[in-house]
Design a protein around this motif. Structure first.
Motif, PDB file in Angstrom:
ATOM      1  N   ALA A   1       0.832  -1.207   0.000  1.00 41.72           N
ATOM      2  CA  ALA A   1       0.000   0.000   0.000  1.00 41.72           C
ATOM      3  C   ALA A   1       0.865   1.256   0.000  1.00 41.72           C
ATOM      4  N   ARG A   2       1.988   1.203   0.719  1.00 41.05           N
ATOM      5  CA  ARG A   2       2.906   2.346   0.733  1.00 41.05           C
ATOM      6  C   ARG A   2       3.450   2.632  -0.652  1.00 41.05           C
ATOM      7  N   TRP A   3       3.876   1.550  -1.359  1.00 45.08           N
ATOM      8  CA  TRP A   3       4.466   1.729  -2.684  1.00 45.08           C
ATOM      9  C   TRP A   3       3.439   2.258  -3.688  1.00 45.08           C
ATOM     10  N   ILE A   4       2.253   1.650  -3.716  1.00 46.38           N
ATOM     11  CA  ILE A   4       1.214   2.115  -4.640  1.00 46.38           C
ATOM     12  C   ILE A   4       0.772   3.529  -4.288  1.00 46.38           C
ATOM     13  N   GLY A   5       0.662   3.806  -2.995  1.00 43.31           N
ATOM     14  CA  GLY A   5       0.308   5.164  -2.580  1.00 43.31           C
ATOM     15  C   GLY A   5       1.349   6.177  -3.016  1.00 43.31           C
ATOM     16  N   GLY A   6       2.614   5.777  -3.001  1.00 44.43           N
ATOM     17  CA  GLY A   6       3.680   6.662  -3.440  1.00 44.43           C
ATOM     18  C   GLY A   6       3.586   6.995  -4.917  1.00 44.43           C
ATOM     19  N   VAL A   7       3.189   6.006  -5.724  1.00 37.69           N
ATOM     20  CA  VAL A   7       3.019   6.260  -7.160  1.00 37.69           C
ATOM     21  C   VAL A   7       1.889   7.264  -7.381  1.00 37.69           C
ATOM     22  N   PHE A   8       0.775   7.070  -6.683  1.00 35.64           N
ATOM     23  CA  PHE A   8      -0.340   8.012  -6.812  1.00 35.64           C
ATOM     24  C   PHE A   8       0.062   9.403  -6.337  1.00 35.64           C
ATOM     25  N   GLU A   9       0.873   9.454  -5.278  1.00 41.61           N
ATOM     26  CA  GLU A   9       1.324  10.756  -4.774  1.00 41.61           C
ATOM     27  C   GLU A   9       2.194  11.469  -5.806  1.00 41.61           C
ATOM     28  N   GLN A  10       3.040  10.704  -6.503  1.00 41.59           N
ATOM     29  CA  GLN A  10       3.936  11.289  -7.500  1.00 41.59           C
ATOM     30  C   GLN A  10       3.194  11.665  -8.777  1.00 41.59           C
ATOM     31  N   GLU A  11       2.296  10.790  -9.229  1.00 37.97           N
ATOM     32  CA  GLU A  11       1.698  10.938 -10.558  1.00 37.97           C
ATOM     33  C   GLU A  11       0.216  11.310 -10.553  1.00 37.97           C
ATOM     34  N   GLY A  12      -0.458  11.003  -9.456  1.00 39.43           N
ATOM     35  CA  GLY A  12      -1.892  11.271  -9.415  1.00 39.43           C
ATOM     36  C   GLY A  12      -2.723  10.193 -10.095  1.00 39.43           C
ATOM     37  N   ARG A  13      -2.061   9.184 -10.660  1.00 37.44           N
ATOM     38  CA  ARG A  13      -2.803   8.124 -11.346  1.00 37.44           C
ATOM     39  C   ARG A  13      -1.902   6.918 -11.597  1.00 37.44           C
ATOM     40  N   ILE A  14      -2.533   5.769 -11.836  1.00 33.63           N
ATOM     41  CA  ILE A  14      -1.873   4.588 -12.386  1.00 33.63           C
ATOM     42  C   ILE A  14      -2.761   4.123 -13.532  1.00 33.63           C
ATOM     43  N   ASP A  15      -2.251   4.185 -14.739  1.00 27.21           N
ATOM     44  CA  ASP A  15      -3.035   3.795 -15.915  1.00 27.21           C
ATOM     45  C   ASP A  15      -2.976   2.294 -16.157  1.00 27.21           C
ATOM     46  N   ILE A  16      -1.822   1.685 -15.849  1.00 23.25           N
ATOM     47  CA  ILE A  16      -1.636   0.250 -16.079  1.00 23.25           C
ATOM     48  C   ILE A  16      -0.990  -0.356 -14.831  1.00 23.25           C
ATOM     49  N   LEU A  17      -1.618  -1.366 -14.281  1.00 21.17           N
ATOM     50  CA  LEU A  17      -1.042  -2.134 -13.172  1.00 21.17           C
ATOM     51  C   LEU A  17      -0.723  -3.521 -13.685  1.00 21.17           C
ATOM     52  N   ILE A  18       0.525  -3.949 -13.520  1.00 25.19           N
ATOM     53  CA  ILE A  18       0.917  -5.307 -13.918  1.00 25.19           C
ATOM     54  C   ILE A  18       1.332  -6.077 -12.667  1.00 25.19           C
ATOM     55  N   ASN A  19       0.516  -7.051 -12.287  1.00 25.15           N
ATOM     56  CA  ASN A  19       0.801  -7.895 -11.125  1.00 25.15           C
ATOM     57  C   ASN A  19       1.635  -9.087 -11.586  1.00 25.15           C
ATOM     58  N   ASN A  20       2.946  -9.000 -11.355  1.00 23.09           N
ATOM     59  CA  ASN A  20       3.878 -10.006 -11.853  1.00 23.09           C
ATOM     60  C   ASN A  20       4.640 -10.733 -10.741  1.00 23.09           C
TER      61      ASN A  20
END
Length: 275
Positions: A67-86
């Motif tokens: 949650a911290r990592w994904i939250g950090g991406v949203f904080e930096q970019e305001g969005r995630i257009d593509i999530l790849i669960n690998n």
């Protein structure tokens, strides 16, 4: 375009990170291994200046860290257009040789992290009116034999069911969901360090293998075209059909000739060299 990739510093994950960065995405890739992260940082330096890849350590099996990592991406970019669960954890051994902790780690990394990450991004994607979730499954979750790790096969089968159900739930929405089912992927640590070739059936020697860049190229094409399923290589669909029609006969056919003799893990592909 912002793309987040779990397990994105080596093997298929790094190939995905590189492919989407080359396609113009700002890629945020996480991995648990400092060794792989260092190797990915070095590989990233050789990419064109237009390729943007942010690498960070994250243990996706830890709900708070994910949650911290994904939250950090949203904080930096305001969005995630593509999530790849690998991301995946694997011990390719019979159940009696696995510890409960190893089985739980397999489930936490490969399944629970996929569910959690998807749950975290879907509300944002719906609100933004766009988005694509890509989940990396496996042929091991579709064709059940005695050779795979039972927890790993269970995880990949569950990822397939989860992905298909979410795709149906989102039908009619602008959010797309894709399941990717690779077969034997040569030159990765998966087959070099975790799955010895002599633990695979002899039939594996005669099946076409693919490289991480080929998997990444197929995924990129699927995202561009909105495909719900990707089998890499495409010939796997024949195996899936045979197994659906006659599972026991297919298992016997795959088991003929004993163990595999071709070491696919020793192949080096023309991208990042796994450590």
């Amino acid at each position: 375009m912002v793309c987040a990739v779990t397990g994105g510093a080596q093997g298929i994950g790094w190939a995905l990170s590189e492919a989407f960065a080359r396609a113009g995405a700002h890629v945020y890739a996480c991995d648990i291994s400092p060794t792989y992260l260092d190797a990915a940082q070095n590989s990233a330096k050789a990419l064109p200046d237009t390729c943007r890849i942010e690498l960070e350590r994250c243990d996706v099996s830890d709900a708070s860290d994910l949650a911290r990592w994904i939250g950090g991406v949203f904080e930096q970019e305001g969005r995630i257009d593509i999530l790849i669960n690998n991301a995946a954890f694997i011990r390719w051994e019979p159940m009696e040789r696995l510890t409960i902790e190893e089985a739980e780690q397999t489930v936490s990394t490969g399944l629970l992290a996929t569910i959690r990450a998807t749950a975290l991004v879907l509300p944002h994607m719906r609100k933004a009116g766009r988005g694509h979730v890509v989940n990396i499954g496996s042929s091991a979750g579709r064709v059940i034999t005695a050779s795979p790790s039972a927890p790993y096969a269970a995880v990949k089968a569950a990822v397939e069911a989860f992905t298909e159900t979410v795709r149906l739930e989102l039908a009619g929405s602008p959010v797309r969901v894709t399941l990717v089912r690779p077969g034997v992927v040569s030159g990765t640590s998966f087959f070099r360090e975790h799955v010895r070739f002599d633990q695979l059936p002899r039939a594996t020697d005669f099946m076409p293998s693919v490289t991480p860049p080929q998997v990444a190229s197929a995924v990129l094409d699927a995202v561009r075209k909105g495909k719900p399923f990707v089998d890499v290589p495409g010939s796997l669909r024949v195996l899936y059909l045979l197994y659906a029609l006659a599972p026991n006969a297919t298992r016997r056919l795959l088991g003929l000739g004993g163990a595999a003799r071709r070491d696919v893990g020793a192949v080096v592909w023309g991208g990042q060299k796994d450590s």
